[in-house]
Structure formats: structure tokens, C-alpha cells
Scaffold this motif. Sequence first.
Motif, PDB file in Angstrom:
ATOM      1  N   GLY A  81       0.767  -1.232   0.000  1.00 15.67           N
ATOM      2  CA  GLY A  81       0.000   0.000   0.000  1.00 15.67           C
ATOM      3  C   GLY A  81       0.798   1.281   0.000  1.00 15.67           C
ATOM      4  N   ILE A  82       2.133   1.203  -0.035  1.00 18.20           N
ATOM      5  CA  ILE A  82       2.970   2.397  -0.126  1.00 18.20           C
ATOM      6  C   ILE A  82       4.030   2.174  -1.200  1.00 18.20           C
ATOM      7  CG2 ILE A  82       2.636   2.970   2.310  1.00 18.20           C
ATOM      8  CD1 ILE A  82       5.571   2.066   2.737  1.00 18.20           C
ATOM      9  N   ILE A  83       4.542   3.270  -1.739  1.00 19.14           N
ATOM     10  CA  ILE A  83       5.605   3.164  -2.736  1.00 19.14           C
ATOM     11  C   ILE A  83       6.945   3.060  -2.017  1.00 19.14           C
ATOM     12  CG2 ILE A  83       6.795   4.302  -4.650  1.00 19.14           C
ATOM     13  CD1 ILE A  83       4.148   5.680  -5.324  1.00 19.14           C
ATOM     14  N   ILE A  84       7.643   1.968  -2.254  1.00 11.05           N
ATOM     15  CA  ILE A  84       8.982   1.768  -1.690  1.00 11.05           C
ATOM     16  C   ILE A  84       9.968   2.402  -2.663  1.00 11.05           C
ATOM     17  CG2 ILE A  84      10.627   0.055  -0.850  1.00 11.05           C
ATOM     18  CD1 ILE A  84       8.141  -1.880  -0.709  1.00 11.05           C
ATOM     19  N   ASP A  85      10.735   3.346  -2.198  1.00 17.10           N
ATOM     20  CA  ASP A  85      11.476   4.236  -3.092  1.00 17.10           C
ATOM     21  C   ASP A  85      12.671   3.598  -3.789  1.00 17.10           C
ATOM     22  OD1 ASP A  85      12.149   6.503  -4.437  1.00 17.10           O
ATOM     23  OD2 ASP A  85      13.071   7.516  -2.741  1.00 17.10           O
ATOM     24  N   ALA A  86      13.472   2.808  -3.094  1.00 14.41           N
ATOM     25  CA  ALA A  86      14.734   2.349  -3.676  1.00 14.41           C
ATOM     26  C   ALA A  86      15.037   0.904  -3.271  1.00 14.41           C
ATOM     27  CB  ALA A  86      15.878   3.262  -3.261  1.00 14.41           C
ATOM     28  N   VAL A  87      14.535  -0.039  -4.042  1.00 11.24           N
ATOM     29  CA  VAL A  87      14.830  -1.451  -3.822  1.00 11.24           C
ATOM     30  C   VAL A  87      16.065  -1.806  -4.642  1.00 11.24           C
ATOM     31  CG1 VAL A  87      13.958  -3.810  -3.990  1.00 11.24           C
ATOM     32  CG2 VAL A  87      12.364  -1.917  -3.545  1.00 11.24           C
ATOM     33  N   PRO A  88      17.140  -2.257  -4.035  1.00 14.35           N
ATOM     34  CA  PRO A  88      18.356  -2.584  -4.797  1.00 14.35           C
ATOM     35  C   PRO A  88      18.119  -3.748  -5.767  1.00 14.35           C
ATOM     36  CG  PRO A  88      18.817  -2.409  -2.445  1.00 14.35           C
ATOM     37  CD  PRO A  88      17.339  -2.446  -2.586  1.00 14.35           C
ATOM     38  N   VAL A  89      18.716  -3.646  -6.945  1.00 16.59           N
ATOM     39  CA  VAL A  89      18.645  -4.754  -7.913  1.00 16.59           C
ATOM     40  C   VAL A  89      19.418  -5.946  -7.377  1.00 16.59           C
ATOM     41  CG1 VAL A  89      19.377  -5.498 -10.221  1.00 16.59           C
ATOM     42  CG2 VAL A  89      18.234  -3.293  -9.914  1.00 16.59           C
ATOM     43  N   ASN A  90      20.609  -5.718  -6.901  1.00 21.98           N
ATOM     44  CA  ASN A  90      21.374  -6.716  -6.147  1.00 21.98           C
ATOM     45  C   ASN A  90      22.468  -5.987  -5.380  1.00 21.98           C
ATOM     46  OD1 ASN A  90      23.814  -6.544  -7.811  1.00 21.98           O
ATOM     47  ND2 ASN A  90      22.650  -7.661  -9.377  1.00 21.98           N
ATOM     48  N   ASP A  91      23.247  -6.706  -4.607  1.00 22.20           N
ATOM     49  CA  ASP A  91      24.224  -6.038  -3.736  1.00 22.20           C
ATOM     50  C   ASP A  91      25.565  -5.767  -4.413  1.00 22.20           C
ATOM     51  OD1 ASP A  91      25.143  -8.593  -3.905  1.00 22.20           O
ATOM     52  OD2 ASP A  91      24.953  -9.064  -1.768  1.00 22.20           O
ATOM     53  N   SER A  92      25.660  -6.040  -5.728  1.00 21.26           N
ATOM     54  CA  SER A  92      26.944  -5.834  -6.409  1.00 21.26           C
ATOM     55  C   SER A  92      26.937  -4.616  -7.329  1.00 21.26           C
ATOM     56  CB  SER A  92      27.320  -7.083  -7.215  1.00 21.26           C
ATOM     57  OG  SER A  92      26.366  -7.321  -8.228  1.00 21.26           O
ATOM     58  N   ILE A  93      25.742  -4.031  -7.604  1.00 20.62           N
ATOM     59  CA  ILE A  93      25.667  -2.835  -8.445  1.00 20.62           C
ATOM     60  C   ILE A  93      24.778  -1.806  -7.758  1.00 20.62           C
ATOM     61  CG2 ILE A  93      26.058  -4.037 -10.634  1.00 20.62           C
ATOM     62  CD1 ILE A  93      23.089  -4.062 -11.116  1.00 20.62           C
ATOM     63  N   SER A  94      24.880  -0.548  -8.197  1.00 19.45           N
ATOM     64  CA  SER A  94      24.173   0.544  -7.522  1.00 19.45           C
ATOM     65  C   SER A  94      22.755   0.767  -8.036  1.00 19.45           C
ATOM     66  CB  SER A  94      24.979   1.841  -7.680  1.00 19.45           C
ATOM     67  OG  SER A  94      25.120   2.167  -9.055  1.00 19.45           O
ATOM     68  N   GLU A  95      22.324   0.011  -9.032  1.00 18.25           N
ATOM     69  CA  GLU A  95      20.985   0.208  -9.600  1.00 18.25           C
ATOM     70  C   GLU A  95      19.898  -0.171  -8.604  1.00 18.25           C
ATOM     71  OE1 GLU A  95      22.723  -1.058 -13.980  1.00 18.25           O
ATOM     72  OE2 GLU A  95      21.011  -2.155 -13.146  1.00 18.25           O
ATOM     73  N   ASN A  96      18.801   0.587  -8.647  1.00 17.76           N
ATOM     74  CA  ASN A  96      17.661   0.266  -7.791  1.00 17.76           C
ATOM     75  C   ASN A  96      16.364   0.679  -8.470  1.00 17.76           C
ATOM     76  OD1 ASN A  96      16.949   3.119  -6.828  1.00 17.76           O
ATOM     77  ND2 ASN A  96      19.097   2.964  -6.183  1.00 17.76           N
ATOM     78  N   PHE A  97      15.252   0.287  -7.870  1.00 12.78           N
ATOM     79  CA  PHE A  97      13.953   0.591  -8.477  1.00 12.78           C
ATOM     80  C   PHE A  97      12.923   0.864  -7.397  1.00 12.78           C
ATOM     81  CE2 PHE A  97      14.382  -3.990  -7.986  1.00 12.78           C
ATOM     82  CZ  PHE A  97      13.175  -4.383  -7.406  1.00 12.78           C
ATOM     83  N   ALA A  98      11.883   1.608  -7.777  1.00 14.45           N
ATOM     84  CA  ALA A  98      10.744   1.843  -6.886  1.00 14.45           C
ATOM     85  C   ALA A  98       9.755   0.697  -7.071  1.00 14.45           C
ATOM     86  CB  ALA A  98      10.090   3.176  -7.205  1.00 14.45           C
TER      87      ALA A  98
END
Length: 470
Positions: A26-43
Motif C-alpha cells: 500500500g505504499i511506494i517503496i522508493d529504492a529497492v536494490p537490484v542486487n548487492d553488487s551494483i548501484s541500480e535500484n527501483f521503486a
Amino acid sequence: MKKKLLLLFLSIAFYGTAQQLTLKKGIIIDAVPVNDSISENFALYLPTSFEISKKWPIVFVFDMQGRGKQALSMFRQAAEEQGYILAASNSVNDSITLSKNILISSRMFSAVYSILPIKKNRSYTAGFSGGARLASLVPTFVKKIKGVISCGSAVANEEVLSSKSRFHFIGIVGTEDYNYLSMKNSQKILNKLKFPNQLLIFDGGEKWPESQYLAKAMEIFTLAAMSKDVEPKDDIFINDTYKRNLGQVSTLLTSQKPLMANMLLSEMIDIYQNFRNVDSLKESSKTLKKTKLYRNYNRSQNSFFFKENLIKDTYGYDLEEDIITYNYNNLGWWNYQIEELDKYTKSTNVFERQMGKRLKSYLNALIADNIDLVKATSPVDEEALLFLWMVNTITDVKNYDPYLKIISLSSKVEDYGTAMFYLEELLKAGYTDTKGLYALENTALLRITPEFNKVVAKYLKDARYETNEE
């Protein structure tokens, strides 16, 4: 306690024992990491009805400045109503290549599929403007994506479309958006290639559609999945949406919008023919097309479509010629064109008003595209940029950026007369940022002159340097 354990299980499945991730509904999670080896993330957004025990459809939303949370906020209400998961990369960007954006997207897809129960054949992409263009390209490279919600943009590259690799395309566009005609033309190409598609139209310009249109697009995807037995048929859902759409047809007819009413009838025939007899819809459409109101509106709209295409061709040709020749003498002609467009936008004919607003938006987009082209050349043709910025002050008076760029570049080449003229035009247009004005690049000598400060004092009343007249 059960919910807490569920969320912990998801985090362990993704991160092993190194990290924990709490996924809230029910809320937007702002920064979910793609994995722990790169800096990419997603909402990420999980509807409040989300349960781990069942699989869910998902819409991946694209924003070309990597503003994932902001992009998901536009879809949140629709996703909640229709029962969709949302995800949006914070790492895609229009400053990097298409191939890099596709790779970033693919890594996000893999991360989402690894931690969440996603339904087979129920993955879709969506976006607005540039984000929509990327969204429509993704299915060409990622076969898991089965549909696209494209807000304010036609299919990005129609040449790569193949009847062997079809996806469901739903366009949403305003009647005053300069992309309106291109999206209608794109629909003809999609029909020819037998791509399932719908075009949802609202009254308005180049902007995000209201939530009801996004929810309608998701609703259509759900109905399409039911028609293909990807989803079990839900008779209550089918009947409820059918009745609601019929009500919308009635509302459009009452509002004297026969063309939009007929478009909705056509969509209903296409969507519901696998669920029920649609002969009554076909008959209603035939009857509507025979009415005097429909025929008059259709004739009027088509005539303005034709005129619009001619004017757009003229703008494209003339602007290119003026850029090549630095034709400052033609600035008056461009001013006349805006005066003509202003007349169109005040017309009593709704289709002429819409045409005028679309052409204004198109002209500004054309200028922006040419500015990008000039900036991409080496060396940059500053004279061409100056001309384009001057035209832009005519076509978009309240856009302060072109004025500031003209003042800066003119000061750089010591053309202070031009700089002073556009300074006053800028302040007349309503610019009030004194601090920004006195920090403008290349204007160190100009802004200490009495002339500069006198103009600033006239409009803003807080010039930095005194103007002593002796």
C-alpha cells in the motif's frame, strides 16, 4: 506476525543472510536494490490486497530521468483498483544509450521476478512521453513483456514491429496533444499488422492522463488475459465493466461527443466479442454514424486534420531553412504564425481550437528537437542556437530559459544591444529571480552597467548596483 514473517521470507530469498528488505503493502517503496553488487535500484508498489500465496500481474513504468517513485505515483490508484504490482527503475535515463537502458531494465525485471510471485504472460510496460517510447521498445527485446500502456506517444519505432512478435498496445492521449495525430496514424499501422490495440482519448493537452484512464488500460489487459484463458473468466467483472462502458458511451452522447462515443463502441466490440454477443453494439455504431451530428463532426475534424498536417509540413520546412541561413528577418513571420494559432485556439469550432493548441505544442517540440540536433554537432553552431532561442521566446513566452540563454550568449560575443533587449523582454514576461539574473554566465561586464541595473530596477525594484544619472 504472519505478515512480518512473510516480508522477512521475501528479503531472505533475495539477499541471503547478508541483508534484509521489508516490503510493505500500500505504499511506494522508493529504492529497492537490484542486487548487492551494483548501484541500480527501483521503486516498487504492492497493492494492499497483495498476498504471497497467489501470482500477480505487473506494470513496469518508465521515466527517462529515473524518477521511479514519481512515475509510480501516477499509476498507484489505478494499480490499487485493478490489483497490479508496479515497479519503476531509478537508473534508466535519456542521457544513456538505448542498449544500456534495456540492460538496466532487464536486470530490474530479473530482480522483481526473483522476489515476487508474478503471473506468467502478465508483465506490461508503461510510461509518458519519452518513457512511453522506451516502454514500447522493450517488448522487441524482452519477450516476457506482453503489453504497453503508452501515454502521449506513438510506438517508438514502427519499423521494428513484426507480426511474428505481437504485443498489446494501449495508447492514451489528449485531444490537444501534438502527438494526437501520430497516435491515430500509429493505430492504423498496428491494425494492419494485427496487433491488439486500443486508443483512449481524453480532453486535454500533453500531460499525464487521469487515473481513470490508466485503470481502464489495466482493465483492458485483464479482459484480454481472460479472453485468452491466461486468466480464469470472471463473469461478474466482465458484466460490470461492460455496463460501465455502456454508461460512458451514453455520457459521451449526452455531452455531444459522438466521435468519442463511436470510438468507445468500437473498442467495446473488439474487447467483448469473445465474451458475449456484440451485435447490439455494432448496430448502435451503425446508427450513430448515420446521424447528422456525427457526419458533421467527422467531416469537420477530418478537414482540420488535413489543414494541421499541411501547417506542420510548412513549419518543418521553414524552420530548417531559417536555421541554415540564420534568417533573423523571419522572426516577424514566426510571430505572425503565433498570432494565427492564437486565433485558432479561440475559435468557436472545437476541432479548430484543438488543432491550434496541438500546433502550438508541435512548434515548441520542433524547436526543442532542433536545439538538441544543433547541440549534438561539433563544433556547436552558436548562431543557429541563438536563432532558435529567439524563435522560442515567440512561441513560448513564459519559458524563461531561452531569454536567459540569449542574454548569456549575446554578452559572450559583446552584443549588448541584443542582450539588453531580451533582458527587458524576459522581465516583461514575468521573470523575478534577481539572484539568478546576477549570476548568469558571461554577463559579468553587462550586469555592472547602469543600463542593466536601470532595467532591473524598473521591473524588480532591487537592482544590485546603483544607477547614478548625472
